[in-house]
Structures are given as structure tokens and as C-alpha cells.
Write a protein that holds these residues in place. Structure first.
Motif, PDB file in Angstrom:
ATOM      1  N   PRO A 157      -3.550  16.572 -10.494  1.00  0.00           N
ATOM      2  CA  PRO A 157      -4.741  16.408 -11.338  1.00  0.00           C
ATOM      3  C   PRO A 157      -4.554  16.774 -12.799  1.00  0.00           C
ATOM      4  CG  PRO A 157      -5.354  17.365  -9.231  1.00  0.00           C
ATOM      5  CD  PRO A 157      -3.858  17.339  -9.267  1.00  0.00           C
ATOM      6  N   GLY A 158      -3.851  17.868 -13.100  1.00  0.00           N
ATOM      7  CA  GLY A 158      -3.686  18.293 -14.484  1.00  0.00           C
ATOM      8  C   GLY A 158      -3.022  17.259 -15.377  1.00  0.00           C
ATOM      9  N   PRO A 159      -1.733  16.927 -15.122  1.00  0.00           N
ATOM     10  CA  PRO A 159      -1.071  15.936 -15.967  1.00  0.00           C
ATOM     11  C   PRO A 159      -1.680  14.549 -15.857  1.00  0.00           C
ATOM     12  CG  PRO A 159       0.318  16.556 -14.102  1.00  0.00           C
ATOM     13  CD  PRO A 159      -0.812  17.532 -14.137  1.00  0.00           C
ATOM     14  N   LEU A 160      -2.276  14.208 -14.713  1.00  0.00           N
ATOM     15  CA  LEU A 160      -2.867  12.887 -14.562  1.00  0.00           C
ATOM     16  C   LEU A 160      -4.106  12.732 -15.435  1.00  0.00           C
ATOM     17  CD1 LEU A 160      -2.782  10.152 -13.158  1.00  0.00           C
ATOM     18  CD2 LEU A 160      -4.124  11.142 -11.292  1.00  0.00           C
ATOM     19  N   VAL A 161      -4.966  13.742 -15.450  1.00  0.00           N
ATOM     20  CA  VAL A 161      -6.148  13.684 -16.307  1.00  0.00           C
ATOM     21  C   VAL A 161      -5.738  13.656 -17.773  1.00  0.00           C
ATOM     22  CG1 VAL A 161      -8.206  14.942 -17.038  1.00  0.00           C
ATOM     23  CG2 VAL A 161      -7.666  14.768 -14.611  1.00  0.00           C
ATOM     24  N   LYS A 162      -4.712  14.380 -18.121  1.00  0.00           N
ATOM     25  CA  LYS A 162      -4.219  14.367 -19.496  1.00  0.00           C
ATOM     26  C   LYS A 162      -3.725  12.980 -19.890  1.00  0.00           C
ATOM     27  CE  LYS A 162      -0.769  16.490 -22.535  1.00  0.00           C
ATOM     28  NZ  LYS A 162      -1.729  16.780 -23.620  1.00  0.00           N
ATOM     29  N   MET A 163      -3.113  12.291 -18.948  1.00  0.00           N
ATOM     30  CA  MET A 163      -2.528  10.989 -19.254  1.00  0.00           C
ATOM     31  C   MET A 163      -3.533   9.854 -19.151  1.00  0.00           C
ATOM     32  SD  MET A 163       0.820   9.256 -17.470  1.00  0.00           S
ATOM     33  CE  MET A 163       1.851  10.591 -18.059  1.00  0.00           C
ATOM     34  N   SER A 164      -4.368   9.850 -18.102  1.00  0.00           N
ATOM     35  CA  SER A 164      -5.241   8.705 -17.837  1.00  0.00           C
ATOM     36  C   SER A 164      -6.714   8.968 -18.120  1.00  0.00           C
ATOM     37  CB  SER A 164      -5.096   8.272 -16.364  1.00  0.00           C
ATOM     38  OG  SER A 164      -3.767   7.905 -16.080  1.00  0.00           O
ATOM     39  N   LEU A 165      -7.071  10.194 -18.471  1.00  0.00           N
ATOM     40  CA  LEU A 165      -8.457  10.550 -18.789  1.00  0.00           C
ATOM     41  C   LEU A 165      -9.380  10.210 -17.611  1.00  0.00           C
ATOM     42  CD1 LEU A 165      -8.421   9.327 -22.501  1.00  0.00           C
ATOM     43  CD2 LEU A 165      -7.993  11.632 -21.626  1.00  0.00           C
ATOM     44  N   MET A 195     -15.586  16.002 -13.221  1.00  0.00           N
ATOM     45  CA  MET A 195     -17.018  16.310 -13.214  1.00  0.00           C
ATOM     46  C   MET A 195     -17.284  17.786 -13.520  1.00  0.00           C
ATOM     47  SD  MET A 195     -18.879  14.138 -10.172  1.00  0.00           S
ATOM     48  CE  MET A 195     -18.006  14.980  -8.840  1.00  0.00           C
ATOM     49  N   GLU A 196     -16.355  18.644 -13.143  1.00  0.00           N
ATOM     50  CA  GLU A 196     -16.572  20.070 -13.361  1.00  0.00           C
ATOM     51  C   GLU A 196     -16.218  20.505 -14.780  1.00  0.00           C
ATOM     52  OE1 GLU A 196     -16.133  24.323 -13.367  1.00  0.00           O
ATOM     53  OE2 GLU A 196     -14.429  22.961 -13.531  1.00  0.00           O
ATOM     54  N   LEU A 197     -15.141  19.956 -15.327  1.00  0.00           N
ATOM     55  CA  LEU A 197     -14.679  20.390 -16.635  1.00  0.00           C
ATOM     56  C   LEU A 197     -15.096  19.467 -17.771  1.00  0.00           C
ATOM     57  CD1 LEU A 197     -11.090  21.554 -15.647  1.00  0.00           C
ATOM     58  CD2 LEU A 197     -13.080  22.984 -16.100  1.00  0.00           C
ATOM     59  N   GLY A 198     -15.322  18.199 -17.474  1.00  0.00           N
ATOM     60  CA  GLY A 198     -15.798  17.271 -18.489  1.00  0.00           C
ATOM     61  C   GLY A 198     -14.811  17.082 -19.623  1.00  0.00           C
ATOM     62  N   PRO A 199     -15.271  17.140 -20.882  1.00  0.00           N
ATOM     63  CA  PRO A 199     -14.395  16.871 -22.031  1.00  0.00           C
ATOM     64  C   PRO A 199     -13.233  17.840 -22.162  1.00  0.00           C
ATOM     65  CG  PRO A 199     -16.706  16.770 -22.662  1.00  0.00           C
ATOM     66  CD  PRO A 199     -16.663  17.334 -21.283  1.00  0.00           C
ATOM     67  N   ILE A 200     -13.354  19.061 -21.597  1.00  0.00           N
ATOM     68  CA  ILE A 200     -12.257  20.023 -21.728  1.00  0.00           C
ATOM     69  C   ILE A 200     -11.296  19.944 -20.551  1.00  0.00           C
ATOM     70  CG2 ILE A 200     -13.725  21.581 -23.064  1.00  0.00           C
ATOM     71  CD1 ILE A 200     -13.849  23.370 -20.554  1.00  0.00           C
ATOM     72  N   ALA A 201     -11.443  18.921 -19.696  1.00  0.00           N
ATOM     73  CA  ALA A 201     -10.575  18.801 -18.524  1.00  0.00           C
ATOM     74  C   ALA A 201      -9.111  18.695 -18.915  1.00  0.00           C
ATOM     75  CB  ALA A 201     -10.984  17.593 -17.684  1.00  0.00           C
ATOM     76  N   VAL A 202      -8.832  17.949 -19.986  1.00  0.00           N
ATOM     77  CA  VAL A 202      -7.442  17.770 -20.410  1.00  0.00           C
ATOM     78  C   VAL A 202      -6.846  19.090 -20.841  1.00  0.00           C
ATOM     79  CG1 VAL A 202      -5.953  16.694 -22.109  1.00  0.00           C
ATOM     80  CG2 VAL A 202      -7.811  15.380 -21.079  1.00  0.00           C
ATOM     81  N   GLU A 203      -7.556  19.812 -21.719  1.00  0.00           N
ATOM     82  CA  GLU A 203      -7.040  21.085 -22.219  1.00  0.00           C
ATOM     83  C   GLU A 203      -6.941  22.120 -21.112  1.00  0.00           C
ATOM     84  OE1 GLU A 203      -8.301  24.628 -25.366  1.00  0.00           O
ATOM     85  OE2 GLU A 203      -9.467  22.776 -25.246  1.00  0.00           O
ATOM     86  N   LYS A 204      -7.974  22.218 -20.291  1.00  0.00           N
ATOM     87  CA  LYS A 204      -8.014  23.224 -19.235  1.00  0.00           C
ATOM     88  C   LYS A 204      -6.946  22.967 -18.189  1.00  0.00           C
ATOM     89  CE  LYS A 204     -10.163  26.759 -17.336  1.00  0.00           C
ATOM     90  NZ  LYS A 204     -10.265  28.069 -17.997  1.00  0.00           N
ATOM     91  N   ASN A 205      -6.777  21.714 -17.787  1.00  0.00           N
ATOM     92  CA  ASN A 205      -5.791  21.390 -16.760  1.00  0.00           C
ATOM     93  C   ASN A 205      -4.385  21.557 -17.278  1.00  0.00           C
ATOM     94  OD1 ASN A 205      -6.820  20.315 -14.064  1.00  0.00           O
ATOM     95  ND2 ASN A 205      -8.218  19.390 -15.508  1.00  0.00           N
ATOM     96  N   THR A 206      -4.200  21.319 -18.585  1.00  0.00           N
ATOM     97  CA  THR A 206      -2.873  21.491 -19.151  1.00  0.00           C
ATOM     98  C   THR A 206      -2.461  22.953 -19.096  1.00  0.00           C
ATOM     99  OG1 THR A 206      -3.230  19.621 -20.614  1.00  0.00           O
ATOM    100  CG2 THR A 206      -1.450  21.111 -21.191  1.00  0.00           C
ATOM    101  N   ARG A 207      -3.414  23.870 -19.344  1.00  0.00           N
ATOM    102  CA  ARG A 207      -3.095  25.284 -19.286  1.00  0.00           C
ATOM    103  C   ARG A 207      -2.895  25.752 -17.857  1.00  0.00           C
ATOM    104  NH1 ARG A 207      -7.460  26.163 -23.023  1.00  0.00           N
ATOM    105  NH2 ARG A 207      -8.643  27.144 -21.325  1.00  0.00           N
ATOM    106  N   CYS A 208      -3.727  25.227 -16.935  1.00  0.00           N
ATOM    107  CA  CYS A 208      -3.660  25.707 -15.554  1.00  0.00           C
ATOM    108  C   CYS A 208      -2.518  25.087 -14.775  1.00  0.00           C
ATOM    109  CB  CYS A 208      -4.974  25.401 -14.830  1.00  0.00           C
ATOM    110  SG  CYS A 208      -6.355  26.348 -15.484  1.00  0.00           S
ATOM    111  N   SER A 209      -2.072  23.913 -15.190  1.00  0.00           N
ATOM    112  CA  SER A 209      -0.992  23.262 -14.447  1.00  0.00           C
ATOM    113  C   SER A 209       0.339  23.830 -14.899  1.00  0.00           C
ATOM    114  CB  SER A 209      -1.025  21.745 -14.681  1.00  0.00           C
ATOM    115  OG  SER A 209       0.017  21.146 -13.979  1.00  0.00           O
ATOM    116  N   PHE A 210       0.875  24.776 -14.154  1.00  0.00           N
ATOM    117  CA  PHE A 210       2.092  25.471 -14.549  1.00  0.00           C
ATOM    118  C   PHE A 210       3.301  24.573 -14.529  1.00  0.00           C
ATOM    119  CE2 PHE A 210       0.794  26.339 -10.189  1.00  0.00           C
ATOM    120  CZ  PHE A 210       1.802  25.741  -9.479  1.00  0.00           C
ATOM    121  N   SER A 211       3.228  23.443 -13.826  1.00  0.00           N
ATOM    122  CA  SER A 211       4.397  22.566 -13.707  1.00  0.00           C
ATOM    123  C   SER A 211       4.266  21.312 -14.553  1.00  0.00           C
ATOM    124  CB  SER A 211       4.567  22.156 -12.247  1.00  0.00           C
ATOM    125  OG  SER A 211       3.435  21.436 -11.822  1.00  0.00           O
ATOM    126  N   HIS A 212       3.342  21.297 -15.504  1.00  0.00           N
ATOM    127  CA  HIS A 212       3.093  20.069 -16.244  1.00  0.00           C
ATOM    128  C   HIS A 212       4.317  19.601 -17.006  1.00  0.00           C
ATOM    129  CE1 HIS A 212       1.880  18.030 -20.040  1.00  0.00           C
ATOM    130  NE2 HIS A 212       1.274  17.264 -19.176  1.00  0.00           N
TER     131      HIS A 212
END
Length: 265
Positions: free
Chosen positions: A29-37, A240-257
């Protein structure tokens, strides 16, 4: 080979589901949301369809060459030396994915639980665990993962349910904020991992106790569809939970990005 261990079709389906779902629902989910929004879930569906096509191709080859392993019918189709090259590439991919998973798990343990413990402690323990599982055989692996995957999915469902008050469906729009190119790039990412690993798993098919390939094929197709459902729901709930900050938040939380992006993309 006469004493080769075999497992039931249901156990094979559980192993397959665990194989393509395990770390994917955390890593993807982290890198995918960053890439495909917002089109991330569509990327998963596209790569899922391609994975199903690969699965059907392998089962078609098995109907043409019943009772033979992947390497055996490859030798009949393309010859000895091309098969050697393919086997070396598959072995390289297996080592690459194993190392990636070990890094993911070790980084999670190191960053979330025991930050002062060196990562080589976790990776070393994981290599020992993998060796013990291989020594135990496929029957032991099947019995263990049939239980573990059920427990994992129960907790996964509990997490999604508890987050329901924080979901905002309006965050899912627009689906294509930057066109369809990000969606296609995301499908390339998810096809490489986890659906590209279908090739590796096909080596295990001869260990299934199936007199006919049709029941086994049906079980693995349902396992892959269940995996696609899990990944799509995880991604949609993340948006749906993070909305516009999903990219930033997932990038920080995804340790293997960073590793995943360099390895697959």
C-alpha cells in the motif's frame, strides 16, 4: 522421489494465499499509493488479471505434460540449456525475494519493537527459521501456515473494522488525478510483487495430492482472488483513512519503500 511428501489441495491453497499475501499487504500500500495515488486499487486489479493469466498458462502446460515438474516440461519444450538458463534466473529471483522479505521483517522489528538491536540479529534468526522449515518439509509448512494465515487475516479484519469511524469515502475521488499513467506504473509494481512470484510457486504444484489439475486450479484461483480482495481493501482503506496525506504518511511508515522501489521499479 517415491517418498516425497505431499499435501492436500486445501493446504496448497492456504500456502499459496500466504505466499502472495504475507508481506504484500504491509509492503504494497505505501509505495503503491505514492506511485498511483487514488488509482492504486485499479493497479492491483490489472496486475491480478495478469497473474491469473500466468496461472492458467502453467496449468495448461501441466495438462500437456501431466506428472512433470516445471523444469521437466521446460526441457521438453525448449531444450536442456535454455531450461538451465531459466532455472538459474528462477533461483536468482527466489534468493532476491527471500532476502527482500528478510530485510522487510528485520526492519519492522528493528524500527517498531527493538530499535537498539542490530538488524543482523533478526536476519540471522530468520535464516535459521527458514532452514528449520525446509528441514521440516512441506507437510510441516502447510500445517503451520494454515493456522497462521487465519490468525493474521482475523487481526487484519479487526484493524479495518476499528478504523471505520475514520473512513472518508470522498477521499477516493478523483480516481485519476494525474491521468492513467500512474495507474499503469502501479500495475507494473504490483505485477512484479506479488503476482510475478506465481512463477516461483508453480515449482511446488507437484507436491499437491491432486489426481486432476482442475480442483487444484480452482483452489489457487480462489486464493489469488482472495489475495486481490485483501490488497484492494487495504489500499482503499488506506486512502479513505489518510486522504491527501496518504502518500506522505505511507512513505514514512513503509520501512521497505526504498528497497522495493529499487528492486522492482
Amino acid at each position: 522421489m517415491n517418498n516425497r511428501e505431499t499435501i492436500s489441495i486445501t493446504q496448497m491453497a492456504f500456502i499459496y494465499f500466504a505466499y502472495i499475501t504475507g508481506s504484500a499487504m504491509i509492503v504494497i500500500p505505501g509505495p503503491l499509493v505514492k506511485m498511483s495515488l487514488n488509482a492504486s486499487w485499479l493497479s492491483i486489479l490489472i496486475s491480478l488479471v495478469i497473474g491469473l493469466v500466468l496461472l492458467y498458462i502453467f496449468f495448461y502446460l501441466q495438462t500437456l505434460y501431466p506428472g512433470l515438474t516445471f523444469i521437466a516440461f521446460s526441457r521438453k519444450i525448449i531444450g536442456k540449456w535454455p531450461t538451465v538458463i531459466i532455472a538459474c534466473l528462477i533461483l536468482t529471483m527466489a534468493f532476491h525475494m527471500a532476502v527482500g522479505i528478510f530485510i522487510d521483517v528485520a526492519a519492522f522489528m528493528n524500527s517498531m519493537m527493538l530499535p537498539e538491536t542490530p538488524m543482523y540479529v533478526f536476519t540471522g534468526m530468520l535464516y535459521v527459521l527458514a532452514a528449520l522449515l525446509l528441514r521440516g518439509g512441506i507437510e510441516s509448512i502447510a500445517r503451520m501456515f494454515s493456522i497462521l494465515i487465519v490468525v493474521i487475516m482475523v487481526f487484519w479484519a479487526i484493524v479495518l473494522i476499528l478504523l471505520i469511524p475514520d473512513y472518508h469515502p470522498e477521499f477516493l475521488r478523483p480516481v485519476f488525478p494525474e491521468g492513467i499513467k500512474p495507474m499503469l506504473l502501479g500495475s507494473y509494481l504490483t505485477f512484479g510483487f506479488p503476482y510475478g512470484e506465481v512463477v516461483l510457486f508453480m515449482i511446488m504444484l507437484p507436491f499437491a495430492r491432486a489426481k486432476q489439475s482442475k480442483p487444484l486450479k480452482k483452489a489457487l484461483v480462489w486464493a489469488m482472488l482472495a489475495n486481490g480482495t485483501v490488497l484492494v481493501l487495504s489500499t482503499i482503506c488506506t486512502i479513505m483513512e489518510l486522504g491527501p496525506i496518504a502518500v506522505e504518511k505511507n512513505t514514512r511508515c513503509s520501512f521497505s519503500h526504498n528497497w522495493l522501489k529499487s528492486a522492482i521499479v
